[in-house]
Design an enzyme around this catalytic site. Structure first.
Site, PDB file in Angstrom:
ATOM      1  N   ARG A  34       9.135  45.092  -8.688  1.00  0.00           N
ATOM      2  CA  ARG A  34       9.587  45.309 -10.063  1.00  0.00           C
ATOM      3  C   ARG A  34      10.977  44.732 -10.298  1.00  0.00           C
ATOM      4  O   ARG A  34      11.331  44.390 -11.432  1.00  0.00           O
ATOM      5  CB  ARG A  34       9.567  46.807 -10.390  1.00  0.00           C
ATOM      6  CG  ARG A  34       9.761  47.143 -11.879  1.00  0.00           C
ATOM      7  CD  ARG A  34       9.481  48.609 -12.125  1.00  0.00           C
ATOM      8  NE  ARG A  34       9.588  48.976 -13.529  1.00  0.00           N
ATOM      9  CZ  ARG A  34      10.556  49.730 -14.050  1.00  0.00           C
ATOM     10  NH1 ARG A  34      11.533  50.180 -13.255  1.00  0.00           N
ATOM     11  NH2 ARG A  34      10.576  50.032 -15.330  1.00  0.00           N
ATOM     12  N   ILE A  60      10.878  47.032 -20.411  1.00  0.00           N
ATOM     13  CA  ILE A  60       9.902  47.023 -19.337  1.00  0.00           C
ATOM     14  C   ILE A  60       9.480  48.471 -19.158  1.00  0.00           C
ATOM     15  O   ILE A  60      10.323  49.359 -18.999  1.00  0.00           O
ATOM     16  CB  ILE A  60      10.475  46.415 -18.038  1.00  0.00           C
ATOM     17  CG1 ILE A  60       9.450  46.492 -16.899  1.00  0.00           C
ATOM     18  CG2 ILE A  60      11.792  47.037 -17.639  1.00  0.00           C
ATOM     19  CD1 ILE A  60       9.875  45.756 -15.631  1.00  0.00           C
ATOM     20  N   SER A  61       8.184  48.724 -19.242  1.00  0.00           N
ATOM     21  CA  SER A  61       7.692  50.099 -19.321  1.00  0.00           C
ATOM     22  C   SER A  61       7.987  50.894 -18.065  1.00  0.00           C
ATOM     23  O   SER A  61       8.130  50.355 -16.959  1.00  0.00           O
ATOM     24  CB  SER A  61       6.180  50.101 -19.569  1.00  0.00           C
ATOM     25  OG  SER A  61       5.871  49.600 -20.839  1.00  0.00           O
ATOM     26  N   GLN A  62       8.028  52.202 -18.241  1.00  0.00           N
ATOM     27  CA  GLN A  62       8.160  53.142 -17.130  1.00  0.00           C
ATOM     28  C   GLN A  62       6.977  52.949 -16.179  1.00  0.00           C
ATOM     29  O   GLN A  62       5.823  52.852 -16.607  1.00  0.00           O
ATOM     30  CB  GLN A  62       8.152  54.566 -17.695  1.00  0.00           C
ATOM     31  CG  GLN A  62       8.201  55.666 -16.669  1.00  0.00           C
ATOM     32  CD  GLN A  62       7.997  57.030 -17.311  1.00  0.00           C
ATOM     33  OE1 GLN A  62       7.838  57.143 -18.521  1.00  0.00           O
ATOM     34  NE2 GLN A  62       7.985  58.070 -16.480  1.00  0.00           N
ATOM     35  N   PRO A  63       7.215  52.872 -14.876  1.00  0.00           N
ATOM     36  CA  PRO A  63       6.108  52.684 -13.938  1.00  0.00           C
ATOM     37  C   PRO A  63       4.972  53.694 -14.095  1.00  0.00           C
ATOM     38  O   PRO A  63       3.797  53.335 -13.948  1.00  0.00           O
ATOM     39  CB  PRO A  63       6.790  52.803 -12.572  1.00  0.00           C
ATOM     40  CG  PRO A  63       8.169  52.274 -12.821  1.00  0.00           C
ATOM     41  CD  PRO A  63       8.522  52.767 -14.198  1.00  0.00           C
TER      42      PRO A  63
END
Length: 214
Positions: A34, A60-63
């Site tokens: 990431r 960038i989205s939360q995992p």
């Protein structure tokens, strides 16, 4: 175990504890660094379970959300997947580990150029990208086995549902406010869809057209 592996391992354990249990999804996420997709000033947070800002007022989205949406999509090895909103390229990279091909549409040309460079650096070769209006999908390549929308649709994503195979799956956040509901649409084979509501999420809105930059 090096620092990267240690951080990745802790994140994967956290995702599993939160309900992302599909081993293929977890394996795909663990295999994608990431840190490649975040700004240099946020590198120390790359493996934290939180959303991070990127250019063009996007994120960038939360995992956890990446894992949840990917698990809900149920991607199989021969599937062709359409992703709406390339962004940093991170979600696209995760999908590339699971699908035969990923077709990704981004309205910001500068984001797309950067995402393409990251995917090349990781030697990901089964992603096809396009600069365009995500709300219109990619009609020339339809129908798709799976569709993921990584921006909030103000209402039912009817144009995208038309580009799904009869037994396909579409996952999208839907809502006009800052908090949306993550929906999963499952094709019933007769042109109709069963809709499931998964959880509350926060995504930037899906905007019509391509972006004017500069």
């Amino acid at each position: 175990m090096n620092l990267h592996d240690d951080r990745a391992g802790r994140l994967i354990l956290s995702l599993r504890q939160q309900g992302v249990t599909d081993p293929r999804v977890l394996g795909a996420m663990e295999s994608i660094d990431r840190a490649v997709f975040v700004h240099e000033k946020f590198l120390d947070q790359a493996w934290e379970d939180q959303a991070l800002p990127i250019d063009c007022a996007q994120t960038i989205s939360q995992p956890y959300i990446v894992g949840l949406m990917t698990q809900a999509l149920d991607v199989q090895p021969r599937h062709r997947v359409l992703e709406i909103g390339t962004g940093s390229g991170y979600q696209c990279a995760v999908l590339s580990r699971l699908a035969r091909y990923v077709y990704s549409v981004e309205r910001y040309r500068s984001l797309l150029v950067e995402a393409e460079a990251r995917l090349r650096a990781l030697e990901i070769e089964n992603v096809i990208t396009r600069h365009g209006d995500g709300g219109l999908g990619w009609i020339e390549q339809a129908p798709f086995d799976r569709i993921m929308v990584t921006a909030a649709s103000p209402g039912e994503p009817t144009e995208l549902l038309k580009q799904l195979k009869p037994n396909g799956v579409l996952v999208a956040p839907v809502g006009r406010t800052s908090v949306q509901i993550l929906h999963r649409y499952v094709g019933q084979g007769d042109g109709s869809f069963r809709r499931e509501s998964l959880t509350e999420v926060r995504f930037v809105p899906l905007v019509e057209g391509t972006a004017k930059e500069g």
